[in-house]
Write an enzyme that holds these catalytic residues in place. Structure first.
Site, PDB file in Angstrom:
ATOM      1  N   GLN A 108       0.822  -1.198   0.115  1.00 33.41           N
ATOM      2  CA  GLN A 108      -0.090   0.002  -0.043  1.00 33.41           C
ATOM      3  C   GLN A 108       0.682   1.239   0.022  1.00 33.41           C
ATOM      4  OE1 GLN A 108      -1.811  -0.808   4.081  1.00 33.41           O
ATOM      5  NE2 GLN A 108      -1.555   1.589   4.289  1.00 33.41           N
ATOM      6  N   CYS A 114      -5.097   0.485   3.455  1.00 26.40           N
ATOM      7  CA  CYS A 114      -5.412  -0.995   3.704  1.00 26.40           C
ATOM      8  C   CYS A 114      -6.815  -1.646   3.544  1.00 26.40           C
ATOM      9  CB  CYS A 114      -5.026  -0.988   5.427  1.00 26.40           C
ATOM     10  SG  CYS A 114      -5.704  -0.244   6.244  1.00 26.40           S
ATOM     11  N   HIS A 247      -6.211  -0.799  11.348  1.00 23.84           N
ATOM     12  CA  HIS A 247      -5.691  -1.451  10.275  1.00 23.84           C
ATOM     13  C   HIS A 247      -6.474  -2.593   9.765  1.00 23.84           C
ATOM     14  CE1 HIS A 247      -2.737  -2.445   7.395  1.00 23.84           C
ATOM     15  NE2 HIS A 247      -2.385  -3.825   7.767  1.00 23.84           N
ATOM     16  N   ASN A 268      -1.677  -9.312   4.111  1.00 30.66           N
ATOM     17  CA  ASN A 268      -1.687  -7.980   4.600  1.00 30.66           C
ATOM     18  C   ASN A 268      -1.253  -6.961   3.241  1.00 30.66           C
ATOM     19  OD1 ASN A 268      -1.174  -5.912   6.321  1.00 30.66           O
ATOM     20  ND2 ASN A 268       0.593  -6.258   7.065  1.00 30.66           N
TER      21      ASN A 268
END
Length: 305
Positions: A108, A114, A247, A268
């Site tokens: 990102q 995110c 997050h 992630n």
């Protein structure tokens, strides 16, 4: 330590604007490396830390730059539907990567996106399950076209799902590539639209069993507290973290280690060099109802016909 810092800078092509800034970053780097080495030397944990690209940042700086989940106070829809509430049995372990329902890990960057990465990974998963095709979908189209305050300054997954539903699909990453910045919305390329969805549902809060039932059927967008993840290198994270959801990641599986520790697998958005090739394994089924790092507090998934 100074030599190690210079080598770390060279490997990551890191430069600083002034000697003063370099000295400041060296002090942060030194403290972080000493913390990492002390932690690993103790050898009492189920996970390992490593000196990564975030090593010259304080934890506060890291969280401010590389997260981005912002859940509004009116965070729940009026719907209480949960399509998997009657699931009676799930496999003992499951990894959607093995079923080719997960695209490669991306980065990102310094954009607080995110939430878009989390939502898109869930969209890619349900698209693969429904159509048999795994297509990398556009995070940038969501950032540019969502027409709310959700952008590089933060956002939440449900708004991404709502946009894709209204837009009758989402463009591919190839046609609308990620730029890590806020941009201007471009017109759709109809031939590129994929991942048509009918809406989204929430996983019942503070219920890891319900989350398990959902993840057993499709990848799920999850909010969590990432405060302890800055130097995570591998293993099952069992360390300190709170429940402040700043997050977003995507739950793509679960399992049990040889010593009996249950874990989640999260995709992630900090690049493939972070953690376990871009993934985090997090302890599952802990005593706290909200789950490790708050992972059971706020989870959502797209629905498709």
């Amino acid at each position: 330590m100074s030599i190690q810092h210079e080598q770390w800078m060279a490997q990551r092509k890191r430069t600083y604007k002034s000697n003063e800034e370099k000295l400041k970053r060296f002090k942060v780097f030194k403290d972080n490396v000493e913390f990492i080495e002390k932690f690993n030397k103790a050898g009492k944990n189920k996970y390992e830390l490593g000196v990564n690209e975030f090593a010259d940042l304080t934890n506060e700086e890291f969280l401010a730059k590389y997260t981005g989940l912002s859940i509004p106070s009116s965070k729940r829809s009026s719907s209480t539907s949960f399509m998997y509430k009657n699931v009676n049995a799930v496999p003992p372990n499951l990894d959607w990567r093995d079923r080719r329902a997960v695209t490669p890990v991306e980065k990102q960057g310094g954009c607080g996106s995110c939430w878009a990465f989390s939502a898109v990974a869930a969209l890619e998963g349900i698209n693969k399950i429904k159509t048999g095709n795994l297509v990398s979908l556009s995070k940038q189209q969501i950032l540019d076209c969502i027409n709310t305050t959700d952008n590089c300054q933060g956002g939440w997954m449900e708004n991404a799902f709502d946009f894709v539903s209204r837009n009758q699909g989402l463009e591919s990453d190839a046609d609308y590539p990620y730029q890590a910045t806020n941009g201007t919305c471009r017109a759709n390329k109809p031939s590129s639209l994929g991942a048509r969805i009918t809406g989204h549902q929430f996983v019942p809060s503070n219920n890891e069993t319900a989350l398990l039932m959902a993840v057993a059927n499709q990848p799920v967008s999850v909010g969590l507290d990432p405060s302890g993840f800055q130097f995570y290198k591998g293993g099952i994270y069992t360390g300190k973290c709170g429940t402040k959801l700043t997050h977003a990641v995507t739950a793509v599986g679960y399992g049990t280690s040889e010593d009996g520790t249950k874990y989640w697998i999260f995709k992630n958005s900090w690049g493939p060099k972070f953690g376990e090739k871009g993934y985090i394994r997090l302890q599952r089924d802990i005593a706290a109802r909200e789950g490790m790092c708050g992972i059971a507090k706020h989870a959502t998934y797209p629905t498709a016909a």
